[in-house]
Scaffold this active site. Structure first.
Site, PDB file in Angstrom:
ATOM      1  N   GLY A  72       0.836  -1.199   0.000  1.00 46.80           N
ATOM      2  CA  GLY A  72       0.000   0.000   0.000  1.00 46.80           C
ATOM      3  C   GLY A  72       0.863   1.238   0.000  1.00 46.80           C
ATOM      4  N   SER A  75       2.403   6.628   2.931  1.00 49.84           N
ATOM      5  CA  SER A  75       2.681   8.016   3.298  1.00 49.84           C
ATOM      6  C   SER A  75       1.465   8.720   3.892  1.00 49.84           C
ATOM      7  CB  SER A  75       3.142   8.796   2.059  1.00 49.84           C
ATOM      8  OG  SER A  75       3.135  10.187   2.354  1.00 49.84           O
ATOM      9  N   ASN A 112      -1.909   3.822  12.911  1.00 52.25           N
ATOM     10  CA  ASN A 112      -2.380   4.699  13.983  1.00 52.25           C
ATOM     11  C   ASN A 112      -3.062   5.954  13.431  1.00 52.25           C
ATOM     12  OD1 ASN A 112      -0.359   7.181  14.182  1.00 52.25           O
ATOM     13  ND2 ASN A 112       0.843   5.399  13.617  1.00 52.25           N
ATOM     14  N   HIS A 113      -2.831   6.266  12.163  1.00 54.67           N
ATOM     15  CA  HIS A 113      -3.441   7.461  11.584  1.00 54.67           C
ATOM     16  C   HIS A 113      -4.949   7.318  11.370  1.00 54.67           C
ATOM     17  CE1 HIS A 113       0.330   9.622  11.111  1.00 54.67           C
ATOM     18  NE2 HIS A 113       0.858   8.451  10.769  1.00 54.67           N
ATOM     19  N   TYR A 137      -4.672   9.059   3.874  1.00 52.69           N
ATOM     20  CA  TYR A 137      -4.039   7.787   4.223  1.00 52.69           C
ATOM     21  C   TYR A 137      -4.791   7.114   5.371  1.00 52.69           C
ATOM     22  CZ  TYR A 137      -0.456   4.730   6.261  1.00 52.69           C
ATOM     23  OH  TYR A 137       0.215   3.669   6.797  1.00 52.69           O
ATOM     24  N   SER A 166       5.288   3.685  15.129  1.00 50.84           N
ATOM     25  CA  SER A 166       6.496   4.168  14.447  1.00 50.84           C
ATOM     26  C   SER A 166       7.490   3.027  14.284  1.00 50.84           C
ATOM     27  CB  SER A 166       7.140   5.301  15.256  1.00 50.84           C
ATOM     28  OG  SER A 166       6.234   6.375  15.381  1.00 50.84           O
TER      29      SER A 166
END
Lengths: 241, 241
Positions: A72, A75, A112-113, A137, A166
């Site tokens: 995927g 970004s 997490n976004h 995203y 992260s």
């Protein structure tokens, strides 16, 4: 006992390549790449093609026991058009190909976004809170989670969504741009453990889990990963403090 | 005081055409159609084009005060390809065109199918529960809600998502196929009230509301619509019992 056969999509990516090397001995691997193919070893199988091509995906998933879907656009600044193709259409193709070919278990690289706006507002976040994406995203991965739930409920698939924090290619150096990583870090070995537990857990068919190490300063709740998956992180970002 | 100018997308649809006629006196209307154009009256403006065409949408939203976004594929049996175009890409285009043209307020026609699997399992459902779509259609509307939240958080838009229940063109006849409608019915005038309140409420910038009448047998919670929007349904499907 025969080793399970596992397809890794996005095998050239930052996380995919770590998973690839860590899983070599545990599973028989089929690696899916978008274009370039790094060196492979032994009996590893390789396929090259687009994640948004359903016919290709049907070939790619044929005969595997499980899929680790890492492909995927990764970004947080990706355009709508980019995530529509690679993440929305791409993730549909993985689920639908799995359904058609009778592959039940999928580990989906979410992010997490998906709930990034809680973080901006400094709100401690649990996996059952309503989605609040901070980007196209994040919204595209929210769709991946919701579509996963549909494939689980309607077609009996087993899909585990990891809202990865992260993940850094180089673990030896602290990311000095910000202290955020003290809360959001996911070490390589904790990532590998988490994906492995999702592949091997029994009696569970769906879940959303934050993918972070056992960070003291975490503001995302990983208690459900501990309880349901048996996840026992070995690392804590406090070492970088 | 000047009447607000409101764009209705999907104005030829079952709900869109009812809203169109009910709003004639209250707002200045711009009606967006996909191809056929029914008779229009007075100073009503008309535009014809695809909901998935961003350039066209930018023209369509120019100069309006608010958007009632009803366009999309309304079938619970729609294919992935159909909802990807009309509902996913289409809803992105509406939000993005509004952002670019400075239109803040949008009422989005979502659906109860966003949480349809709770209904299958007879679970009473509140709007803050995790999405559990029962179809590609439901998943596509889930994306519309999540993307709405992003546009609200990131760009200051004000978007209200209505998870519409059972809306019937002909109100005089009970839908005799099942008793479901006793729980899920939305009368025309309650629908009109709900959309109007979303257009006019102040001090609120986002919300998910089930769109049903005041049905005694409801299994979807509309208390937040009563509290936050002042919604006071006038009808109850019990009349069909």
């Amino acid at each position: 006992m025969d080793r399970k056969k596992v397809l890794i999509t996005g095998a050239a990516g930052r996380i995919g390549s770590v998973i690839h090397h860590a899983f070599r001995d545990r599973y028989r691997l089929r690696l899916m790449y978008h274009n370039t193919v790094p060196p492979v070893e032994g009996d590893e199988e390789v396929m090259v093609g687009s994640i948004a091509d359903l016919a290709f995906l049907e070939e790619a998933v044929q005969g595997v026991d499980a899929i680790v879907h890492m492909a995927g656009n990764p970004s947080g600044k990706a355009t709508w058009e980019a995530v529509l193709e690679a993440n929305i259409q791409g993730t549909y193709c993985v689920y639908e190909a799995a359904r058609r070919q009778g592959v039940k278990r999928i580990v989906f690289a979410s992010t997490n976004h998906v709930t990034g706006y809680y973080e901006k507002e400094k709100i401690y976040t649990t996996p059952d809170m309503p989605e609040r994406p901070d980007s196209y995203y994040g919204a595209s991965k929210a769709l991946g989670e919701d579509l996963a739930r549909y494939y689980v409920d309607a077609f009996g698939l087993e899909i585990f969504c990891l809202r990865i924090g992260s993940f850094q290619p180089d673990e030896s150096v602290k990311n000095r741009k910000s202290d955020r990583i003290l809360s959001t870090w996911l070490s390589h070995r904790d990532c590998v453990q988490l994906v492995r537990r999702c592949l091997e857990v029994e009696g569970l068919n769906y879940g959303i889990f934050y993918g972070i190490s056992g960070n003291q300063r975490a503001y995302w709740d990983i208690s459900n990963a501990r309880q349901l998956l048996g996840y026992e992180p070995e690392d804590d970002a406090e070492r970088f403090a």
